[in-house]
Motif scaffolding. Structure first.
Motif, PDB file in Angstrom:
ATOM      1  N   ALA A  50       3.770  -6.301  -5.426  1.00  0.00           N
ATOM      2  CA  ALA A  50       4.325  -7.330  -4.537  1.00  0.00           C
ATOM      3  C   ALA A  50       5.540  -7.993  -5.182  1.00  0.00           C
ATOM      4  O   ALA A  50       6.554  -8.249  -4.517  1.00  0.00           O
ATOM      5  N   GLY A  51       5.440  -8.254  -6.493  1.00  0.00           N
ATOM      6  CA  GLY A  51       6.567  -8.852  -7.207  1.00  0.00           C
ATOM      7  C   GLY A  51       7.764  -7.929  -7.269  1.00  0.00           C
ATOM      8  O   GLY A  51       8.911  -8.365  -7.092  1.00  0.00           O
ATOM      9  N   ILE A  52       7.509  -6.644  -7.499  1.00  0.00           N
ATOM     10  CA  ILE A  52       8.591  -5.658  -7.552  1.00  0.00           C
ATOM     11  C   ILE A  52       9.309  -5.568  -6.207  1.00  0.00           C
ATOM     12  O   ILE A  52      10.544  -5.604  -6.137  1.00  0.00           O
ATOM     13  N   LEU A  53       8.532  -5.465  -5.137  1.00  0.00           N
ATOM     14  CA  LEU A  53       9.117  -5.338  -3.800  1.00  0.00           C
ATOM     15  C   LEU A  53       9.892  -6.595  -3.412  1.00  0.00           C
ATOM     16  O   LEU A  53      10.949  -6.513  -2.780  1.00  0.00           O
ATOM     17  N   ILE A  56      -2.412   5.806 -12.939  1.00  0.00           N
ATOM     18  CA  ILE A  56      -1.948   4.435 -12.737  1.00  0.00           C
ATOM     19  C   ILE A  56      -3.174   3.553 -12.512  1.00  0.00           C
ATOM     20  O   ILE A  56      -4.243   4.045 -12.165  1.00  0.00           O
ATOM     21  N   PRO A  57      -3.043   2.243 -12.713  1.00  0.00           N
ATOM     22  CA  PRO A  57      -4.189   1.340 -12.524  1.00  0.00           C
ATOM     23  C   PRO A  57      -4.696   1.380 -11.086  1.00  0.00           C
ATOM     24  O   PRO A  57      -3.958   1.773 -10.173  1.00  0.00           O
ATOM     25  N   PRO A  58      -5.927   0.964 -10.860  1.00  0.00           N
ATOM     26  CA  PRO A  58      -6.461   0.879  -9.489  1.00  0.00           C
ATOM     27  C   PRO A  58      -5.597  -0.042  -8.633  1.00  0.00           C
ATOM     28  O   PRO A  58      -4.920  -0.937  -9.148  1.00  0.00           O
ATOM     29  N   PHE A  59      -5.638   0.161  -7.327  1.00  0.00           N
ATOM     30  CA  PHE A  59      -4.805  -0.607  -6.410  1.00  0.00           C
ATOM     31  C   PHE A  59      -5.016  -2.112  -6.577  1.00  0.00           C
ATOM     32  O   PHE A  59      -4.054  -2.886  -6.551  1.00  0.00           O
ATOM     33  N   GLU A  60      -6.273  -2.515  -6.762  1.00  0.00           N
ATOM     34  CA  GLU A  60      -6.589  -3.944  -6.879  1.00  0.00           C
ATOM     35  C   GLU A  60      -5.874  -4.580  -8.075  1.00  0.00           C
ATOM     36  O   GLU A  60      -5.477  -5.740  -8.019  1.00  0.00           O
ATOM     37  N   GLU A  61      -5.714  -3.814  -9.142  1.00  0.00           N
ATOM     38  CA  GLU A  61      -5.055  -4.335 -10.338  1.00  0.00           C
ATOM     39  C   GLU A  61      -3.535  -4.311 -10.219  1.00  0.00           C
ATOM     40  O   GLU A  61      -2.847  -5.148 -10.811  1.00  0.00           O
ATOM     41  N   LYS A  99       0.835  -1.208   0.000  1.00  0.00           N
ATOM     42  CA  LYS A  99       0.000   0.000   0.000  1.00  0.00           C
ATOM     43  C   LYS A  99       0.865   1.251   0.000  1.00  0.00           C
ATOM     44  O   LYS A  99       0.574   2.228  -0.721  1.00  0.00           O
ATOM     45  N   ASN A 100       1.936   1.251   0.779  1.00  0.00           N
ATOM     46  CA  ASN A 100       2.831   2.416   0.821  1.00  0.00           C
ATOM     47  C   ASN A 100       3.471   2.664  -0.537  1.00  0.00           C
ATOM     48  O   ASN A 100       3.615   3.809  -0.979  1.00  0.00           O
ATOM     49  N   TYR A 101       3.871   1.582  -1.202  1.00  0.00           N
ATOM     50  CA  TYR A 101       4.479   1.705  -2.524  1.00  0.00           C
ATOM     51  C   TYR A 101       3.468   2.283  -3.511  1.00  0.00           C
ATOM     52  O   TYR A 101       3.790   3.182  -4.304  1.00  0.00           O
ATOM     53  N   TYR A 102       2.249   1.761  -3.453  1.00  0.00           N
ATOM     54  CA  TYR A 102       1.206   2.230  -4.372  1.00  0.00           C
ATOM     55  C   TYR A 102       0.898   3.710  -4.143  1.00  0.00           C
ATOM     56  O   TYR A 102       0.775   4.486  -5.103  1.00  0.00           O
ATOM     57  N   ASP A 103       0.765   4.103  -2.888  1.00  0.00           N
ATOM     58  CA  ASP A 103       0.447   5.501  -2.563  1.00  0.00           C
ATOM     59  C   ASP A 103       1.522   6.439  -3.081  1.00  0.00           C
ATOM     60  O   ASP A 103       1.224   7.523  -3.606  1.00  0.00           O
TER      61      ASP A 103
END
Length: 254
Positions: free
Chosen positions: A225-228, A214-219, A197-201
């Motif tokens: 997760a893979g990037i992190l 950017i795409p919605p969080f769900e997408e 969530k922090n990364y997305y925000d």
């Protein structure tokens, strides 16, 4: 939000670049552009590509030249040139200038570092008795054939990269061993929902400032997760390689 390894079996990068180039060619053929314009653009692109290729080949070394010794293992210009081609390909894809003195020095340094790092990993994998079976190598080889559209197309791509079939299979073997080693020796912890969530925000905030969406969080959450996870693995891998270097004897010859 792409991520690429800093340590990798060399052939992967070079062939990925070749595959991407083939994809671009196919796309161009499908676009409805007048034939004369297509031919002119193709000739100009070919001339530019040939000029760039000549500049890249000037950075290659004699195949028998000794470039480094890692724990008594001699690394030669032949191995250096394969690593060089992969790194050059990655830099080309990112739009970097490969002909300036600064770039040439950077490429040489990165190639040597990658060559040494991979040697250390594979040497330690041997100590850990990590191997690649013939069946695993054949399966990976077939996957490359599928990616390139068949055996004939793969052979052509290898020829363009100046890599013979035997060398390619050895690179595949190293690739499998490399991945097994990382899985065993460089484990990663599960990425938390809070980290995602922090990364997305942060990404959403940066995109908003740039006037992008950017795409919605769900997408995006699975990709994040893979990037992190890969970032964590790279950090752990870098630390692991430094530990290997502390107990290794490394001599650079160029």
């Amino acid at each position: 939000m792409k991520f690429k390894k800093i340590l990798f079996p060399f052939i992967v990068g070079a062939l990925a670049f070749s595959l991407a180039a083939c994809g671009d060619d196919d796309k161009a053929k499908k676009e409805e552009i007048p034939k004369d314009e297509v031919k002119q653009e193709a000739n100009e692109e070919q001339a530019t590509a040939e000029e760039m290729q000549e500049k890249l080949e000037e950075q290659q070394l004699d195949a028998k030249k000794l470039v480094a010794v890692v724990n008594e293992e001699k690394l030669t210009g032949e191995e250096y040139n394969v690593a060089l081609a992969s790194i050059q390909s990655q830099m080309l894809q990112s739009g970097q200038d490969l002909s300036s003195k600064e770039s040439i020095d950077q490429i040489k340094k990165q190639t040597l570092e990658t060559l040494v790092n991979q040697a250390l990993i594979l040497q330690n994998a041997k100590k850990e008795e990590i191997k690649a079976s013939p069946a695993e190598v054949d399966k990976k080889y077939l996957s490359f054939e599928e990616q390139f559209g068949g055996k004939k197309e793969l052979k052509k791509a290898l020829k363009d990269q100046k890599v013979d079939d035997k060398t390619f299979k050895l690179q595949i073997t190293d690739s499998i061993i490399f991945d097994k080693y990382i899985e065993k020796m460089v484990p990663t912890e599960k990425v938390t929902d809070e980290e995602i969530k922090n990364y997305y925000d942060q990404a959403a905030s940066d995109s908003k400032e740039a006037g992008e969406e950017i795409p919605p969080f769900e997408e995006a959450s699975e990709q994040i997760a893979g990037i992190l996870s890969q970032q964590q693995q790279q950090k752990n891998l870098a630390a692991h390689v430094e530990e290997l270097k502390e107990n290794a004897k490394i001599e650079l010859k160029i």
